[in-house]
Design a protein around this motif. Structure first.
Motif, short mmCIF file in Angstrom:
data_model
loop_
_atom_site.label_atom_id
_atom_site.label_comp_id
_atom_site.label_asym_id
_atom_site.label_seq_id
_atom_site.Cartn_x
_atom_site.Cartn_y
_atom_site.Cartn_z
N MET A 6 24.20 53.38 -59.28
CA MET A 6 25.09 53.75 -60.38
C MET A 6 24.97 52.75 -61.52
O MET A 6 24.95 53.13 -62.70
CB MET A 6 26.54 53.81 -59.89
CG MET A 6 26.85 55.01 -59.00
SD MET A 6 28.60 55.11 -58.58
CE MET A 6 29.29 55.45 -60.19
N ALA A 7 24.84 51.48 -61.18
CA ALA A 7 24.70 50.47 -62.23
C ALA A 7 23.42 50.69 -63.01
O ALA A 7 23.39 50.59 -64.25
CB ALA A 7 24.72 49.07 -61.61
N ALA A 8 22.34 51.02 -62.31
CA ALA A 8 21.05 51.25 -62.98
C ALA A 8 21.12 52.47 -63.89
O ALA A 8 20.60 52.46 -65.02
CB ALA A 8 19.95 51.41 -61.94
N VAL A 9 21.76 53.53 -63.40
CA VAL A 9 21.85 54.76 -64.19
C VAL A 9 22.68 54.51 -65.44
O VAL A 9 22.30 54.90 -66.56
CB VAL A 9 22.47 55.90 -63.35
CG1 VAL A 9 22.74 57.13 -64.23
CG2 VAL A 9 21.53 56.27 -62.21
N LYS A 10 23.83 53.86 -65.29
CA LYS A 10 24.70 53.62 -66.44
C LYS A 10 24.04 52.68 -67.45
O LYS A 10 24.21 52.83 -68.66
CB LYS A 10 26.05 53.08 -65.97
CG LYS A 10 26.90 54.16 -65.29
CD LYS A 10 28.31 53.71 -65.04
CE LYS A 10 28.40 52.81 -63.84
NZ LYS A 10 29.81 52.53 -63.46
#
Length: 751
Positions: free
Chosen positions: A1-5
């Motif tokens: 999720m951190a990478a996507v955001k």
């Protein structure tokens, strides 16, 4: 999720790729939920049930509320729509339509500079500016990890523990089962779908039995295609193992059910799949068995029980179906069932069952598409397809404002059936009707002329009456009421002679509107009143709503504004049952005039903005008469004079951001207007942590602790602890108080 955001902060297109069942959709939805406050709107378009690449634009348009596209293409209309807001579009399951998705995505990103797109697919879209995140299976701990007190299992093990506890109450991972669970998760490569299916087997097998069965299956599959990825072979092994555990009857039904492209009901399964070695009386028990074994999902939609197969499982079963003859037999039975359903809906449409048929057919969108597609692919079936498309005109294409899609199907079917038949004459005038609703009278008039010629040639009084009336309707909205009147009178006489209640009502409504434009207000009122009486006597609502709208317009222009506003509200109440966007937009605008006349100028401007958004790019102006346009301009001028350019623009834009339900509520005054009219309120900082705020939002949606745990993929005891912390921090004693508090916080923030 951190990478996507992080990628979404620098890239307008982020695509989540990975093997089927790895959790791309779940991750995309979590990201969208967490980032929704950064956008004016977030839209989810699930492409799983769509098989026709040419309908992608129409599918996206239907989701965002653009129910038809006028002179411009659907893609251009979407570009204009997204260009006016900062929106996030989630395109889910693109892999089977990859080329068309790439073309649409590229076009939208070019046309709408503030649009962001989050896509999920088994392969990348391969267009300029795309950022790709490869979603790997859940992590699995090293088999030698110690099982100590306070041990926190990692993703795959935690998921298995939760799902196992759901099917086998009391199940926990302890020092005896620790190594076995890790071995199981490793054998399944950490795939969420595979883990969930394996956990279900604890109903009948021990943990050790499951691992041994999977070991046997994996060895058996090593003789398959080595070109496939290992994870794909593993998932196939699990599904095939589930398949082998079924009885012959369960297998047969499961395979046949794979023909349904989306969700379906019991009646459909009994009609389509019960033949040969499956009797209709066997279907209920077989379905129950498949649901119990988690091979079918049971869902409730609009109060009806529906069933759905996970797409991965559906593809597996579809490959198991017999040869071309078996598939053709199933497809024809599927088409026959939904063809009969369409005919029943058409026969019952003008009556008390109208709303029920609207809701039911709306659920069958993907099945309707599949049935029509079969008629176009299979030689000799075009006439059956045309009859089905004709039956769907009122309860489906018109009621849902699916004008563009209806025209596409009718265009293709009419090309495939050029013989001079009654269905062709009907198909032509119905296709023209959809074009008129789009304001495309240039396309409608040639079709109406051909329909009239053909109706006279084959002596078809039904088509002759409707084509005549629609010709008048087209001329009316082209601005020629004097030419429209004789045609509509002729049509009304023909319908009356045949006793066709729908034809009488439709011709009367538009003849009344024509008389209004010609200055014969008494004649217009009389016809609309007759239509209202007829519709109410028969328990019909859709035509009744339109008659109320036109009568309200007539009364407004005659100065009877109070009664006009009352009728507009009643029409709005009826039309919202059917999500009839054109009629809703017209009534919200008329109520904007009423608010303006009452001196509530800010609300009047707000409702004008809401009406424009509801209409979207639909040519509502194509359904407006000269007097309607004049009143719109008069109202706008009055508001600009009273509010000034800046205040008018601010109120108008505020209305344009209202959701459809809030806009309707504002127009009807069904909720206190203070929520949109009182001064800006300062939002009190929330005392909750980010995770607690997320849980408060789920509580406001009505979720239980068990549902919250499943949604956030946490233990139920953890969810319960969070809820207790929230109650303590806020000083509340009930979940209802949390829900009210969160809703209030959100409303203040939005305003």
């Amino acid at each position: 999720m951190a990478a996507v955001k992080q990628l979404m902060s620098t890239s307008r297109l982020v695509t989540l790729t990975g093997v089927g069942g790895v959790g791309k959709t779940r991750l995309a939805l979590r990201v969208a939920v967490e980032r929704h406050r950064a956008f004016d709107a977030v839209w989810l378009v699930d492409l799983t049930e769509l098989n026709d690449p040419s309908l992608i634009s129409q599918t996206v348009a239907a989701v965002v509320g653009l129910r038809d596209q006028p002179a411009c293409s659907p893609t251009d209309a979407l570009g204009e729509f997204f260009g006016s807001q900062r929106a996030l579009l989630v395109l889910d399951n693109c892999e089977h339509l990859i080329d068309s998705c790439a073309v649409l995505t590229d076009a939208l990103l070019r046309a709408a500079p503030t649009l962001q797109i989050l896509a999920t697919s088994r392969q990348s879209l391969r267009i300029s500016g795309e950022s790709i995140v490869m979603i790997l299976p859940l992590c699995v701990p090293d088999p030698d990890s110690p099982m100590t007190e306070g041990y926190e299992p990692c993703e795959a093990v935690d998921l298995f523990a939760q799902r196992a506890a759901a099917v086998l109450p009391g199940f926990v991972i302890d020092e005896h089962s620790h190594d076995t669970v890790i071995r199981l998760c490793r054998r399944l490569d950490g795939l969420p779908l595979a883990i969930e299916l394996a956990a279900v087997r604890l109903r009948a097998f021990s943990l050790g039995d499951i691992v041994r069965q999977l070991d046997d299956r994996f060895r058996w599959l090593t003789g398959g295609s080595r070109a496939s990825l290992p994870r794909q072979r593993t998932l196939h092994a699990l599904v095939d193992w589930s398949y082998q555990l079924l009885t012959p009857g369960e297998r047969t039904l499961w395979e046949r059910i794979s023909l349904f492209p989306g969700h379906f009901d019991l009646d459909a399964v009994e009609s389509v799949c019960a033949y040969g070695d499956i009797e209709p009386r066997d279907v209920v028990d077989l379905l129950d068995d498949l649901v119990d074994k988690s091979l079918l999902l049971r869902e409730e939609r609009d109060g009806r029980v529906r069933y759905r197969m996970l797409e991965t499982l559906r593809q597996f079963c579809h490959d198991k179906l017999g040869g071309p003859d078996e598939r053709r037999t199933l497809s024809r039975r599927h088409r026959d069932w939904y063809g009969r359903l369409a005919e029943r809906a058409a026969a019952d449409w003008f009556g008390p069952e109208q709303a029920a048929w609207f809701a039911r057919l709306k659920l069958e969108h993907s099945n309707i598409r599949a049935a029509l597609d079969f008629c176009l692919r299979e030689p000799g079936e075009a006439e059956s397809g045309l009859r089905m498309a004709i039956a769907l005109q009122r309860p489906f294409w018109l009621a849902n404002s699916f004008y563009d899609e209806g025209r596409q199907w009718l265009d293709r079917l009419l090309r495939a059936l050029a013989d001079p038949t009654a269905p062709r004459a009907q198909g032509l005038y119905m296709n023209a009707r959809l074009a008129i609703m789009q304001g495309d009278t240039a396309a409608a008039l040639p079709m109406l002329r051909e329909s009239l010629t053909l109706a006279k040639q084959i002596n078809d009084p039904h088509s002759l009456a409707f084509a005549t009336g629609l010709s008048g309707m087209a001329l009316l909205f082209e601005g020629h009421p004097e030419k429209a009147a004789p045609l509509l009178r002729d049509a009304l006489e023909r319908h009356t002679a045949r006793g066709d209640q729908i034809g009488i009502t439709m011709a009367s409504i538009f003849l009344g509107l024509t008389l209004h434009e010609l200055g014969d207000n008494d004649g217009a009122d009389a016809l609309c009143e007759e239509c209202l009486a007829r519709s109410m006597d028969l328990g019909e609502s859709w035509y009744c709503a339109w008659a109320l709208t036109w009568l309200a317009l007539d009364l407004w222009t005659r100065g009877q504004t109070t009664r006009a506003a009352s009728l507009a509200r009643e029409s709005l109440r009826r039309s919202r049952r059917y999500d009839d966007r054109p009629n809703i937009a017209l009534n919200v605008e008329l109520l904007a005039w009423s608010a303006t006349l009452d001196g509530d100028h800010e609300r009047g401007a707000r409702l004008l903005g809401a009406a424009k958004t509801i209409a979207g790019t639909m040519v509502v102006s194509g359904l407006q008469t000269k007097s309607h346009i004049q009143q719109h301009d008069r109202c706008t001028a009055m508001l600009l004079h009273s509010l000034g350019d800046t205040a008018f623009t601010k109120a108008h834009e505020r209305g344009s951001r209202l959701t459809l339900p809030r806009a309707v509520e504002d127009a009807l005054r069904e909720r206190a207007s203070t929520s949109v009219q009182e001064p800006e309120r300062e939002r009190t900082p929330s005392p909750l942590t980010r995770r607690e705020s997320e849980i408060a939002e789920l509580i406001a949606k009505g979720m239980s602790n068990k549902d919250i745990a499943a949604t956030l993929v946490i233990a139920q005891r953890t969810a319960e602890a969070h809820v207790e912390h929230i109650l303590t921090k806020l000083g509340f004693s009930s979940r209802t108080q949390i829900a009210v508090w969160f809703t209030t916080q959100t409303t203040v923030e939005q305003e």
